[in-house]
Design a protein around this motif. Structure first.
Motif, mmCIF file in Angstrom:
data_model
loop_
_atom_site.group_PDB
_atom_site.id
_atom_site.type_symbol
_atom_site.label_atom_id
_atom_site.label_comp_id
_atom_site.label_asym_id
_atom_site.label_seq_id
_atom_site.Cartn_x
_atom_site.Cartn_y
_atom_site.Cartn_z
ATOM 1 N N VAL A 125 0.839 -1.197 0.000
ATOM 2 C CA VAL A 125 0.000 0.000 0.000
ATOM 3 C C VAL A 125 0.876 1.250 0.000
ATOM 4 C CG1 VAL A 125 -1.706 1.316 1.327
ATOM 5 C CG2 VAL A 125 -1.906 -1.175 1.155
ATOM 6 N N GLU A 126 1.980 1.198 0.745
ATOM 7 C CA GLU A 126 2.890 2.347 0.793
ATOM 8 C C GLU A 126 3.451 2.668 -0.585
ATOM 9 O OE1 GLU A 126 2.946 -0.222 2.756
ATOM 10 O OE2 GLU A 126 2.951 0.448 4.862
ATOM 11 N N MET A 127 3.811 1.643 -1.350
ATOM 12 C CA MET A 127 4.385 1.857 -2.675
ATOM 13 C C MET A 127 3.335 2.404 -3.640
ATOM 14 S SD MET A 127 7.061 1.946 -4.421
ATOM 15 C CE MET A 127 8.142 1.109 -3.239
ATOM 16 N N VAL A 128 2.114 1.891 -3.555
ATOM 17 C CA VAL A 128 1.037 2.412 -4.407
ATOM 18 C C VAL A 128 0.813 3.894 -4.110
ATOM 19 C CG1 VAL A 128 -1.443 2.280 -4.897
ATOM 20 C CG2 VAL A 128 -0.097 0.177 -4.677
ATOM 21 N N ALA A 129 0.805 4.232 -2.821
ATOM 22 C CA ALA A 129 0.603 5.635 -2.425
ATOM 23 C C ALA A 129 1.705 6.526 -2.995
ATOM 24 C CB ALA A 129 0.558 5.745 -0.901
#
Length: 526
Positions: free
Chosen positions: A493-497
């Motif tokens: 999720v952090e990378m998508v953000a």
């Protein structure tokens, strides 16, 4: 140089405000900004800004509540409110909070912001020249609403009534007489929808409170409180054979209703309690009124009167009574059949009324049904503020009105998608620009510059073209992309953000839930 703090739950709006004007030229410095009301309280204590520019529709603690706390800590602070509402002038007539200005986001220009800030600076400079600028009386006036509410809650708890009456006197409230009467006022949320957005609810409630307070000046002995349960009116009077005080209270409540309809275009339902209460009876009577508010869910009428001896109606569990209507409503939305939808809603309302179904269970039933349908047909348009209003409805008509409004919007969304309406060429160009800068934190100023347009004109043009502001459009587009990335890739999720320009994962999750109805992690698990 005066310090300015910016607060808005849309990060691009914070960037937009920083870019909009030359702060140094006005003798100002942006000392900090945040999208979190909780963080704003911390920053306010640390930075001690002279001017605060805050959005009103903040989650957890709204802008009005924040301003009240800022004023409590530092009465000299100047406040400028921002709102998304294009018909804000209705509410502005009713607001009396000690703020310096109210600006509409979608119409905000550099000239407007500069003029508002110059007014704040002039006010700050004038205040420095005044000796004893913050008197006890000024401080009392600024915090009157908070102190009044605290007084009422002490009354409800009970205790030394003499001490409560003395405390009221210190606030300028004279309770000379032995008898009291209570009334509750509740917003009809469905009446907001044609004109306001759900995010404006705190603003509208505060406006209703100010209208009621203003009207009370013409009725001796009536004091108004802004409780979480709704508007509370307390009437102190001396029993008399020549004056009908019950009728006088009803006249007051009717006038408040008329003013709210005139100035705000909203409806307020009133529940008038029994008369001839003693001060020690106020707490139990108020708690009884709250129970009667729930029990009057099926009782029609804008102004209800309850005697102290009236029997409370019994409500029954939901069970499986509405399963057929649930299937019919779902089928109507799937088939885009408006007539069938309206008939099914009427059938559901009649069944609930005839069976006397528990109001809390019925409201929860509508929430679950609507969330399911939105997830199927319009996951990008979920509004948590709307659901908060739906769960706060106090009558069957209000609940069904809210549900009908949203389901009809779903049909409109489906119809537009099925027609495949072609976008205007300039909107296509904007979409291309967003796609090319998907991983950047762009604002409406960036888009306006790309199109060689004035930023203020672009904001108005874009709202007219799409029906929403650029920030909402951008977030919705990015969250759609984020959803596809979460479905198709193994990235965190952090990378998508980060890939979509959101450096703060908490903020990204908040935005994702706003537009998709669930958190990124929950979405991926589904």
């Amino acid at each position: 140089m005066y310090k300015v703090m910016l607060i808005d739950d849309d990060v691009p709006m914070l960037k937009y405000l920083r870019q909009l004007i030359d702060w140094k030229e006005l003798g100002l410095q942006v000392c900090g900004d945040t999208y979190s009301s909780v963080k704003a309280l911390q920053l306010f204590r640390e930075l001690k800004p002279d001017i605060v520019i805050s959005d009103i529709g903040l989650p957890k603690m709204n802008g009005l509540e924040l301003a009240a706390e800022f004023k409590r800590q530092s009465p000299e602070t100047r406040i400028i409110f921002l709102t998304c509402h294009e018909d804000f002038y209705y509410a502005k007539k009713a607001l009396t909070l000690n703020a310096n200005d109210y600006l509409i986001k979608d119409e905000l220009t550099s000239e407007q912001l500069e003029a508002s800030l110059r007014g704040c600076v002039q006010s700050l400079r004038s205040a420095v020249q005044l000796p004893d600028q913050i008197s006890y009386r000024d401080d009392l006036l600024r915090n009157a609403d908070v102190l009044k509410l605290s007084l009422f809650r002490q009354l409800v708890k009970g205790g030394d009534t003499g001490a409560h009456i003395a405390a009221a006197k210190r606030l300028g409230i004279a309770w000379h007489y032995p008898s009291y009467m209570l009334a509750l006022g509740m917003l009809e949320y469905a009446s907001l929808l044609p004109r306001y957005e759900a995010k404006d609810i705190h603003l509208i409630r505060y406006s209703v409170y100010n209208i009621a307070s203003e009207v009370a000046k013409g009725y001796e002995g009536i004091t108004v409180f802004d409780e979480e349960s709704g508007l509370v009116a307390l009437h102190n009077y001396k029993p008399s054979l020549t004056v009908n005080y019950e009728q006088r209270m009803q006249d007051y409540l009717k006038e408040v209703q008329e003013r709210c309809s005139q100035y705000l275009q909203v409806q307020v339902r009133m529940l008038c309690g029994p008369s001839k209460l003693e001060a020690g009876d106020i707490g139990p009577a108020y708690k009884r009124l709250l129970r009667l508010k729930e029990r009057s869910y099926y009782v029609p009428g804008a102004l209800l009167s309850w005697s102290g001896s009236k029997e409370e109606p019994f409500l029954y569990p939901l069970g499986s009574f509405l399963e057929q209507q649930k299937r019919e409503i779902s089928d109507a939305v799937r088939e885009s059949d408006r007539s069938k939808l309206l008939y099914s809603l009427e059938s559901a309302a009649e069944t609930a009324r005839s069976r006397g179904i528990d109001s809390a269970e019925l409201i929860q039933f509508t929430v679950q049904l609507l969330r399911l349908l939105e997830l199927q047909y319009a996951p990008h348009t979920v509004s948590e503020q709307y659901y908060a209003c739906l769960q706060g409805t106090g009558t069957l008509e209000d609940t069904m009105g809210m549900l009908r409004w949203r389901l009809e919007r779903l049909l409109d969304i489906r119809a537009a998608e099925e027609e495949g309406v072609n976008k205007e060429p300039k909107l296509q160009e904007i979409d291309h620009y967003i796609a090319d800068h998907l991983f950047d934190n762009i604002t409406s100023i960036d888009a306006a510059n790309h199109l060689c347009l004035n930023s203020s004109y672009f904001s108005r043009y874009f709202k007219r073209l799409t029906g929403e502001n650029f920030t909402d459009y951008l977030h919705r587009h990015k969250m759609g992309v984020a959803a596809r990335m979460l479905e198709q890739r193994e990235e965190s999720v952090e990378m998508v953000a980060l890939k979509l320009g959101y450096s703060d994962r908490t903020y990204f999750s908040k935005v994702f839930k706003k537009y998709m109805g669930t958190t990124p992690r929950e979405y991926r698990e589904k």
